[in-house]
Design an enzyme around this catalytic site. Structure first.
Site, PDB file in Angstrom:
ATOM      1  N   ILE A  40       0.873  -1.162   0.112  1.00 38.79           N
ATOM      2  CA  ILE A  40       0.001  -0.109  -0.271  1.00 38.79           C
ATOM      3  C   ILE A  40       0.800   1.271  -0.167  1.00 38.79           C
ATOM      4  CG2 ILE A  40      -1.625   1.299   1.426  1.00 38.79           C
ATOM      5  CD1 ILE A  40      -2.942  -1.104  -0.023  1.00 38.79           C
ATOM      6  N   SER A 179     -11.313  12.339  10.023  1.00 39.50           N
ATOM      7  CA  SER A 179     -10.046  13.196   9.741  1.00 39.50           C
ATOM      8  C   SER A 179      -8.681  13.099  10.638  1.00 39.50           C
ATOM      9  CB  SER A 179     -10.639  14.745  10.402  1.00 39.50           C
ATOM     10  OG  SER A 179     -10.575  14.641  11.895  1.00 39.50           O
ATOM     11  N   ILE A 182      -5.154  10.521   6.716  1.00 37.81           N
ATOM     12  CA  ILE A 182      -5.524  10.405   5.524  1.00 37.81           C
ATOM     13  C   ILE A 182      -6.554  11.314   5.110  1.00 37.81           C
ATOM     14  CG2 ILE A 182      -6.588   8.721   3.902  1.00 37.81           C
ATOM     15  CD1 ILE A 182      -5.034   6.613   5.430  1.00 37.81           C
ATOM     16  N   ALA A 266     -12.470   7.608   5.170  1.00 41.91           N
ATOM     17  CA  ALA A 266     -11.258   7.661   5.672  1.00 41.91           C
ATOM     18  C   ALA A 266     -11.365   7.601   7.233  1.00 41.91           C
ATOM     19  CB  ALA A 266     -10.358   8.997   5.413  1.00 41.91           C
ATOM     20  N   HIS A 441      21.600  29.244  10.950  1.00 44.07           N
ATOM     21  CA  HIS A 441      20.584  30.378  10.916  1.00 44.07           C
ATOM     22  C   HIS A 441      20.732  30.691   9.526  1.00 44.07           C
ATOM     23  CE1 HIS A 441      18.513  34.194  11.550  1.00 44.07           C
ATOM     24  NE2 HIS A 441      19.592  34.640  10.868  1.00 44.07           N
TER      25      HIS A 441
HETATM   26  C1  LIG Z   1      -3.786   6.770   1.510  1.00 43.80           C
HETATM   27  C2  LIG Z   1      -2.749   6.465   2.479  1.00 43.80           C
HETATM   28  C3  LIG Z   1      -1.797   7.186   2.688  1.00 43.80           C
HETATM   29  C4  LIG Z   1      -0.921   6.759   3.673  1.00 43.80           C
HETATM   30  N1  LIG Z   1       0.275   7.475   4.183  1.00 43.80           N
HETATM   31  C5  LIG Z   1       1.093   7.142   4.852  1.00 43.80           C
HETATM   32  C6  LIG Z   1       2.456   8.037   5.155  1.00 43.80           C
HETATM   33  O1  LIG Z   1       2.257   9.246   5.031  1.00 43.80           O
HETATM   34  N2  LIG Z   1       3.200   7.640   6.149  1.00 43.80           N
HETATM   35  C7  LIG Z   1       3.313   6.648   6.644  1.00 43.80           C
HETATM   36  O2  LIG Z   1       3.981   6.005   7.336  1.00 43.80           O
HETATM   37  N3  LIG Z   1       2.178   5.688   6.529  1.00 43.80           N
HETATM   38  C8  LIG Z   1       1.145   5.975   5.610  1.00 43.80           C
HETATM   39  N4  LIG Z   1       0.166   5.016   5.257  1.00 43.80           N
HETATM   40  C9  LIG Z   1       0.156   3.901   5.761  1.00 43.80           C
HETATM   41  C10 LIG Z   1       0.980   3.078   5.366  1.00 43.80           C
HETATM   42  O3  LIG Z   1       0.721   2.642   3.928  1.00 43.80           O
HETATM   43  C11 LIG Z   1       1.038   1.419   5.967  1.00 43.80           C
HETATM   44  O4  LIG Z   1       1.297   1.658   7.266  1.00 43.80           O
HETATM   45  C12 LIG Z   1       2.220   0.470   5.208  1.00 43.80           C
HETATM   46  O5  LIG Z   1       1.775   0.388   3.955  1.00 43.80           O
HETATM   47  C13 LIG Z   1       2.197  -0.629   6.215  1.00 43.80           C
HETATM   48  O6  LIG Z   1       2.995  -1.561   5.526  1.00 43.80           O
HETATM   49  P1  LIG Z   1       2.713  -3.196   5.604  1.00 43.80           P
HETATM   50  O7  LIG Z   1       4.234  -3.694   4.850  1.00 43.80           O
HETATM   51  O8  LIG Z   1       2.419  -3.441   6.977  1.00 43.80           O
HETATM   52  O9  LIG Z   1       1.597  -3.443   4.599  1.00 43.80           O
HETATM   53  P2  LIG Z   1       1.237  -2.986   3.124  1.00 43.80           P
HETATM   54  O10 LIG Z   1       2.049  -1.808   2.742  1.00 43.80           O
HETATM   55  O11 LIG Z   1      -0.393  -2.947   3.269  1.00 43.80           O
HETATM   56  O12 LIG Z   1       1.860  -4.187   2.262  1.00 43.80           O
HETATM   57  C14 LIG Z   1       1.134  -5.392   2.519  1.00 43.80           C
HETATM   58  C15 LIG Z   1       0.920  -6.323   1.210  1.00 43.80           C
HETATM   59  O13 LIG Z   1       0.723  -7.755   1.288  1.00 43.80           O
HETATM   60  C16 LIG Z   1       0.142  -8.120   0.326  1.00 43.80           C
HETATM   61  N5  LIG Z   1      -0.717  -9.261   0.630  1.00 43.80           N
HETATM   62  C17 LIG Z   1      -2.015  -8.974   1.306  1.00 43.80           C
HETATM   63  N6  LIG Z   1      -2.295 -10.587   1.631  1.00 43.80           N
HETATM   64  C18 LIG Z   1      -1.623 -11.130   0.973  1.00 43.80           C
HETATM   65  C19 LIG Z   1      -1.398 -12.598   0.726  1.00 43.80           C
HETATM   66  N7  LIG Z   1      -2.379 -13.292   1.469  1.00 43.80           N
HETATM   67  N8  LIG Z   1      -0.857 -12.994  -0.237  1.00 43.80           N
HETATM   68  C20 LIG Z   1       0.236 -12.369  -0.833  1.00 43.80           C
HETATM   69  N9  LIG Z   1       0.286 -10.976  -0.464  1.00 43.80           N
HETATM   70  C21 LIG Z   1      -0.643 -10.465   0.271  1.00 43.80           C
HETATM   71  C22 LIG Z   1      -0.591  -6.901  -0.334  1.00 43.80           C
HETATM   72  O14 LIG Z   1      -1.056  -6.838  -1.581  1.00 43.80           O
HETATM   73  C23 LIG Z   1       0.228  -5.917   0.149  1.00 43.80           C
HETATM   74  O15 LIG Z   1       0.945  -5.495  -0.855  1.00 43.80           O
HETATM   75  C24 LIG Z   1      -0.944   5.550   4.375  1.00 43.80           C
HETATM   76  C25 LIG Z   1      -1.731   4.505   4.026  1.00 43.80           C
HETATM   77  C26 LIG Z   1      -2.770   5.051   3.117  1.00 43.80           C
HETATM   78  C27 LIG Z   1      -4.096   4.319   2.778  1.00 43.80           C
END
Ligand SMILES: Cc1cc2nc3c(=O)[nH]c(=O)nc-3n(C[C@H](O)[C@H](O)[C@H](O)COP(=O)(O)OP(=O)(O)OC[C@H]3O[C@@H](n4cnc5c(N)ncnc54)[C@H](O)[C@@H]3O)c2cc1C
Length: 462
Positions: A40, A179, A182, A266, A441
């Site tokens: 994500i 709010s 996101i 959101a 500065h």
């Molecule tokens: C709009 C938005 C803006 C954001 N902005 C920020 C920000 O500015 N800063 C910040 O720190 N965080 C932000 N976040 C949150 C951040 O994206 C997440 O905290 C982060 O991506 C989490 O990482 P992760 O590795 O846990 O999971 P993810 O990034 O969600 O990755 C999980 C992956 O696992 C895969 N997957 C799931 N199930 C399976 C399966 N069974 N088999 C194979 N693959 C699978 C998915 O396809 C995905 O690619 C934002 C989130 C959103 C939605």
């Protein structure tokens, strides 16, 4: 013999960092991702939103070019191009992760992974199933947006963040429900490009997790940009009419109906725990998150869970820090445990917000005797020079030794400036460490030094 030393389920920032670090330590690693590498964060979260927000900032700056002595006769927006730039940055980064997998000799399976036993994962790739075995497994499957029970995302009138990132026309009026970071980022984005924006938030402030003074300042700024905000208000239902929607809310003063073209939900996220085989293997989860100990170990000793699927805070840097730690642990290295009290929270709207540690009210609730120092950017030479004086730095110190226990910044550059305070808190720095460290500065960061001085009565510039 196992096929792999480590199998990582999910290729987001938690998963791919864990995979790379484990490979660096000599482990034979595979990563299973059903969609695009980068998760994500790189594809639909952190990065594409920041590209859109930068576009919005550029537009805002160009609109006030006159202030800087630059005459621009006519400005127009190519909104689709704005979205295309964001998509292309995301694509580039996902490709970058693909490259890193190859560089580190990590086997990449594209498919949906499901745990079959403590050491086995079944990978469903189109119609073919593949079974792999691994000594250790890391679950990093991330999370999905929460929806209301009676309000479903239809992708057109009721959308989530993914659809919001892809809207190629500026909606006339968008209603944003929730709010947190996101919701606020999208409020700024759409408002900047001329959409009418209304926020509905059930808590009494926007960005409810932040220090109340920061939330209040952001609210003032949003209101002065024309964003309408309903706090203490709950969405009951959304009616879809032919060309618009009606959002029915309950406020402190009774029921209200708000018209709009699109509603963006959101309201939070929940872990991707379904259909990945947790029950079959006996892995415990609670409220949509996998239960873990301080080393991200589940109740099954060779299976770990990291990132969003393992609960809050739902942040990419927490996910990757956990991934790094678990890979070190599995690779036999001594590990730095995650300091959950020193995780920065950033919101990248304008004005930006960056914070960490305790809010003023939380510090008081916990019985700290505190000293609070503040410095307003309106007194900063650099802020004046760059033409953006909104906001302030607020630092909270424990009175006994003067140790930094909370830091809160609102204003231009807040999300970069918070890093200094992150390091300061990690090193258990005191107000004097911050106040006596020379800051270049003119910089916005001087506000940090001045806020530290202010806490103990020695601020120079206010
Ligand atoms: C709009 C938005 C803006 C954001 N902005 C920020 C920000 O500015 N800063 C910040 O720190 N965080 C932000 N976040 C949150 C951040 O994206 C997440 O905290 C982060 O991506 C989490 O990482 P992760 O590795 O846990 O999971 P993810 O990034 O969600 O990755 C999980 C992956 O696992 C895969 N997957 C799931 N199930 C399976 C399966 N069974 N088999 C194979 N693959 C699978 C998915 O396809 C995905 O690619 C934002 C989130 C959103 C939605």
């Amino acid at each position: 013999m196992f096929d792999f030393d480590l199998a990582v389920l999910g290729g987001g920032p938690g998963g791919y960092v864990a995979a790379i670090r484990a490979a660096q330590l000599g482990q034979k690693v595979c990563i299973i991702e059903k969609d695009k590498l980068g998760g994500i964060c790189l594809n639909w979260g952190c990065i594409p939103t920041k590209a859109l927000l930068k576009n919005a900032e550029v537009y805002q700056t160009v609109k006030k070019a006159d202030l800087y002595g630059i005459n621009i006769k006519s400005i127009s927006v190519n909104f689709k191009k704005n979205v295309d730039r964001s998509r292309s940055v995301a694509k580039q980064l996902s490709k970058g992760v693909e490259f890193l997998m190859k560089k580190n000799s990590i086997t990449h399976f594209t498919g949906f992974g499901k745990l079959e036993s403590e050491n086995n994962i079944n990978i469903i790739q189109k119609s073919i199933n593949k079974r792999i075995s691994a000594k250790n497994i890391i679950i990093a499957t991330g999370a999905k947006p929460k929806a209301f029970q009676n309000i479903k995302i239809d992708g057109k009138y009721i959308i989530g963040s993914k659809e919001a990132l892809n809207l190629v026309e500026i909606p006339k009026k968008i209603i944003i429900v929730g709010s947190g970071a996101i919701g606020c980022e999208f409020a700024f984005y759409f408002n900047s490009f001329g959409a009418e924006v209304e926020i509905i938030e059930m808590q009494k402030t926007i960005l409810p997790m932040e220090d109340s003074e920061i939330s209040a300042a952001l609210k003032d700024s949003f209101i002065s940009s024309g964003i309408k905000i309903h706090n203490n208000s709950k969405v009951q239902s959304i009616d879809k009419l032919k060309t618009k929607i009606k959002v029915n809310i309950v406020t402190e003063n009774g029921n209200l109906q708000i018209d709009g073209n699109i509603a963006l939900l959101a309201i939070g996220i929940e872990g991707n725990t379904n259909n990945i085989g947790l029950n079959g293997v006996g892995i415990k989860s609670e409220n949509g998150s996998i239960s873990i100990n301080s080393h991200c170990q589940t109740n099954i000793s060779n299976i770990y869970a990291i990132g969003d699927v393992a609960g809050p805070p739902w942040l990419a840097h927490k996910a990757s820090a956990q991934g790094h730690m678990v890979a070190d642990l599995i690779g036999g290295k001594s590990v730095h445990e995650i300091d959950y009290f020193n995780i920065p929270n950033c919101t990248y709207c304008q004005p930006q917000v960056g914070s960490l540690g305790l809010t003023e009210s939380k510090a008081k609730d916990l019985g700290h005797n505190i000293k609070v120092g503040k410095f307003f950017f309106r007194a900063s030479g650099k802020a004046m020079a760059v033409g953006n004086t909104f906001g302030f730095v607020k630092l909270i110190f424990d009175d006994q030794y003067g140790e930094l226990i909370g830091a809160h910044i609102i204003g231009d550059g807040a999300t970069e400036m918070i890093a200094e305070l992150n390091m300061a808190k990690a090193l258990e720095s005191t107000w004097e460490d911050l106040a006596m460290t020379m800051h270049a500065h003119p910089t916005l960061s001087e506000a940090v030094m001045e806020a530290a001085m202010d806490a103990f009565g020695s601020a120079i510039h206010q």
